[in-house]
Design a protein around this motif. Structure first.
Motif, mmCIF file in Angstrom:
data_model
loop_
_atom_site.group_PDB
_atom_site.id
_atom_site.type_symbol
_atom_site.label_atom_id
_atom_site.label_comp_id
_atom_site.label_asym_id
_atom_site.label_seq_id
_atom_site.Cartn_x
_atom_site.Cartn_y
_atom_site.Cartn_z
ATOM 1 N N PHE A 182 65.371 -7.982 -75.445
ATOM 2 C CA PHE A 182 65.266 -9.410 -75.179
ATOM 3 C C PHE A 182 66.532 -9.903 -74.495
ATOM 4 N N THR A 183 66.360 -10.787 -73.531
ATOM 5 C CA THR A 183 67.502 -11.362 -72.837
ATOM 6 C C THR A 183 67.141 -12.751 -72.347
ATOM 7 N N ARG A 184 68.065 -13.352 -71.638
ATOM 8 C CA ARG A 184 67.858 -14.723 -71.165
ATOM 9 C C ARG A 184 66.708 -14.797 -70.168
ATOM 10 N N PRO A 185 65.712 -15.657 -70.399
ATOM 11 C CA PRO A 185 64.634 -15.825 -69.412
ATOM 12 C C PRO A 185 65.136 -16.624 -68.214
ATOM 13 N N ARG A 186 64.914 -16.090 -67.031
ATOM 14 C CA ARG A 186 65.398 -16.747 -65.814
ATOM 15 C C ARG A 186 64.228 -17.039 -64.890
ATOM 16 N N LEU A 187 64.238 -18.204 -64.278
ATOM 17 C CA LEU A 187 63.175 -18.569 -63.334
ATOM 18 C C LEU A 187 63.592 -18.134 -61.936
ATOM 19 N N LEU A 188 63.557 -16.821 -61.715
ATOM 20 C CA LEU A 188 63.993 -16.253 -60.440
ATOM 21 C C LEU A 188 62.795 -15.747 -59.650
ATOM 22 N N PRO A 189 62.867 -15.807 -58.320
ATOM 23 C CA PRO A 189 61.779 -15.291 -57.493
ATOM 24 C C PRO A 189 61.746 -13.768 -57.510
ATOM 25 N N PRO A 190 60.671 -13.160 -57.018
ATOM 26 C CA PRO A 190 60.647 -11.696 -56.890
ATOM 27 C C PRO A 190 61.722 -11.240 -55.904
ATOM 28 N N SER A 191 62.130 -10.003 -56.020
ATOM 29 C CA SER A 191 63.091 -9.452 -55.056
ATOM 30 C C SER A 191 62.398 -9.183 -53.725
ATOM 31 N N LYS A 192 63.177 -9.325 -52.648
ATOM 32 C CA LYS A 192 62.637 -9.191 -51.290
ATOM 33 C C LYS A 192 63.382 -8.069 -50.567
ATOM 34 N N PHE A 193 62.621 -7.186 -49.868
ATOM 35 C CA PHE A 193 63.212 -6.035 -49.180
ATOM 36 C C PHE A 193 62.823 -6.036 -47.706
ATOM 37 N N ARG A 194 63.728 -5.540 -46.870
ATOM 38 C CA ARG A 194 63.413 -5.362 -45.444
ATOM 39 C C ARG A 194 64.092 -4.093 -44.940
ATOM 40 N N ASN A 195 63.278 -3.165 -44.414
ATOM 41 C CA ASN A 195 63.785 -1.916 -43.813
ATOM 42 C C ASN A 195 64.673 -1.125 -44.772
ATOM 43 N N SER A 196 64.284 -1.086 -46.041
ATOM 44 C CA SER A 196 65.121 -0.439 -47.055
ATOM 45 C C SER A 196 64.426 0.780 -47.655
ATOM 46 N N ASN A 197 65.195 1.835 -47.837
ATOM 47 C CA ASN A 197 64.722 3.036 -48.521
ATOM 48 C C ASN A 197 65.307 3.019 -49.929
ATOM 49 N N ILE A 198 64.459 2.770 -50.933
ATOM 50 C CA ILE A 198 64.902 2.671 -52.321
ATOM 51 C C ILE A 198 64.440 3.920 -53.063
ATOM 52 N N ASN A 199 65.381 4.644 -53.658
ATOM 53 C CA ASN A 199 65.039 5.886 -54.328
ATOM 54 C C ASN A 199 65.711 5.957 -55.697
ATOM 55 N N GLN A 200 64.917 6.135 -56.743
ATOM 56 C CA GLN A 200 65.406 6.322 -58.114
ATOM 57 C C GLN A 200 66.440 5.268 -58.483
ATOM 58 N N SER A 201 66.049 4.010 -58.396
ATOM 59 C CA SER A 201 66.964 2.900 -58.657
ATOM 60 C C SER A 201 66.248 1.796 -59.421
ATOM 61 N N LEU A 202 67.020 0.969 -60.087
ATOM 62 C CA LEU A 202 66.508 -0.219 -60.749
ATOM 63 C C LEU A 202 66.944 -1.435 -59.940
ATOM 64 N N ILE A 203 65.983 -2.274 -59.561
ATOM 65 C CA ILE A 203 66.272 -3.491 -58.804
ATOM 66 C C ILE A 203 65.853 -4.686 -59.650
ATOM 67 N N SER A 204 66.789 -5.543 -59.968
ATOM 68 C CA SER A 204 66.492 -6.718 -60.786
ATOM 69 C C SER A 204 65.846 -7.813 -59.941
ATOM 70 N N GLU A 205 65.432 -8.886 -60.597
ATOM 71 C CA GLU A 205 64.723 -9.957 -59.903
ATOM 72 C C GLU A 205 65.688 -10.819 -59.075
ATOM 73 N N GLY A 206 65.109 -11.512 -58.108
ATOM 74 C CA GLY A 206 65.864 -12.486 -57.332
ATOM 75 C C GLY A 206 66.760 -11.913 -56.256
ATOM 76 N N CYS A 207 66.561 -10.643 -55.865
ATOM 77 C CA CYS A 207 67.445 -10.012 -54.874
ATOM 78 C C CYS A 207 66.905 -10.164 -53.453
ATOM 79 N N ILE A 208 67.816 -10.183 -52.497
ATOM 80 C CA ILE A 208 67.475 -10.160 -51.068
ATOM 81 C C ILE A 208 68.159 -8.934 -50.485
ATOM 82 N N ILE A 209 67.374 -7.901 -50.186
ATOM 83 C CA ILE A 209 67.943 -6.598 -49.845
ATOM 84 C C ILE A 209 67.456 -6.135 -48.470
#
Length: 426
Positions: free
Chosen positions: A288-315
């Protein structure tokens, strides 16, 4: 056996200055350090309590507690019709206690008046800087069934790791007969205890204290009456051996002590494994942690491999591999991040702010374009320019300045630091 959870209070020890986790603890207490991209260390013991139906929880702290206070206030709110709570007890000077906490036992002693206002039979004492998932019900049931005065959670360890712990010797009924703090390797053959066949096959024949205790209320009151004893591991437990029935509750799951930068870094990177030892994806053991009203994370031209991406990111990164990316992270075009933990940001910059920064040749919050970051811990609200090269590793010597620290080859970029274009650490 059904345990009356109303008869249990949990006491989470927030730790001292957390100097071994510096610079992550430069402006925050150890339990407030962000972990896993969106959590804080204190969320782990609190979640273990909630998952075990223990809802009377105190957190004891004294250093840099403002962000911890804010996090707990904004996270753990129970119904006004409930007796449940998570309360922060910061060190306070009183006529009876004119000093700050002098150790783990002294912290509990100075706060006893607050605990004793509540009706409880058992005190569950926990550390605020460990990563594990445990059902405390099973430990409580074992404690009651054995008619123990104290129970200590113990972890089977091998000969290599044993000298780093307090090691316990048990009899055939799992009661503790002797205790030694960080024994020399030459003494270990005398300190083997009964462990499961699976642990024996792994060479884990020694029982290490996990710093998780259950005390019967009256005994805790009696032990806390002596102001000379300051610490549980160094004084209270060794002095109680032979005088009271102390049960060893063996735990064979994943557990790690987040004591230094290296263990903290590896614990976070370990979350990216295909089947991590610490499972965030478990409905029975939610964190359990603080609930945050954040948008989904957004990706462009990115290769993501074996990683954790939290919410609200612009990558827009070229590659993110074997890394943890925290909330609200912004990562620019062409950047490569490998084997790193980026904690993210506490806020977004809007377009007007970013344009103003650009006009003033000021670097935006986040990580710029065409950067290379490896073996690094990037704390919150950092501004990293373009073409920055950070290559951590054992080839680097320990070092610290106002922008970053290097510990055991891990580069730690300090909270709010500004690294200009073309900055290099290699």
């Amino acid at each position: 056996m059904k345990v009356n959870k109303k008869g249990v209070v949990a006491i989470i020890l927030g730790g001292g200055q957390g100097s071994r986790l510096y610079p992550l603890t430069e402006t925050r207490s150890k339990p407030a350090v962000p972990i896993g991209g969106k959590y804080r260390l204190v969320d782990i013991p609190i979640s273990n309590c909630i998952n075990s139906d223990i809802f009377k929880i105190f957190v004891l702290t004294q250093f840099n507690s403002a962000s911890l206070n804010a996090h707990i206030k904004n996270t753990f709110n129970f119904s006004i019709f409930s007796q449940s709570f998570v309360d922060i007890l910061a060190a306070e000077q009183t006529p009876d206690n004119p000093t700050w906490f002098q150790g783990t036992a002294d912290a509990v002693r100075q706060c006893m008046s607050h605990f004793l206002k509540h009706d409880f039979e058992y005190a569950l004492i926990l550390s605020g800087d460990q990563l594990y998932q445990m059902d405390f019900n099973e430990m409580l049931e074992a404690h009651i069934k054995a008619d123990a005065a104290i129970s200590i959670a113990t972890l089977p360890v091998n000969a290599k790791d044993a000298p780093e712990f307090g090691i316990l010797k048990t009899n055939h009924e799992s009661f503790i007969e002797a205790f030694i703090e960080k024994p020399n390797a030459s003494l270990l053959p005398e300190w083997e205890s009964e462990v499961s066949e699976q642990m024996q096959e792994k060479g884990k024949k020694y029982l290490a204290s996990m710093g998780i205790y259950i005390f019967n209320r009256q005994l805790l009151e009696d032990l806390m009456a002596d102001p000379e004893t300051k610490d549980f591991g160094k004084e209270i437990i060794p002095q109680a051996v032979g005088k009271h029935k102390i049960l060893s509750y063996q735990y064979e799951g994943y557990w790690t002590d987040i004591g230094n930068i290296d263990s903290f870094f590896e614990a976070n990177i370990g979350l990216t494994a295909d089947i991590p030892e610490f499972n965030l994806f478990d409905d029975e053991n939610k964190i359990f942690t603080r609930p945050r009203l954040l948008p989904p994370s957004k990706f462009r031209n990115s290769n993501i491999n074996q990683s954790l991406i939290s919410e609200g990111c612009i990558i827009n990164a070229n590659e993110i591999k074997n890394s943890v990316i925290g909330i609200r992270s912004r990562i620019g075009d062409g950047t490569v991040i490998q084997h790193s933990y980026v904690m993210g940001n506490d806020f977004y910059q809007d377009i007007d702010e970013m344009n103003k920064d650009t006009a003033n040749n000021k670097i935006h919050v986040g990580i710029g374009e065409n950067c290379y970051i490896k073996n690094a811990l990037v704390d919150k609200n950092v501004r990293i320019g373009n073409n920055v090269h950070i290559n951590g590793g054992k080839h680097l010597e320990n070092f610290t300045n106002e922008l970053y620290s290097i510990k055991d080859g891990i580069v730690v970029i300090k909270k709010g630091a500004i690294l200009p274009d073309n900055f290099r650490i290699d």
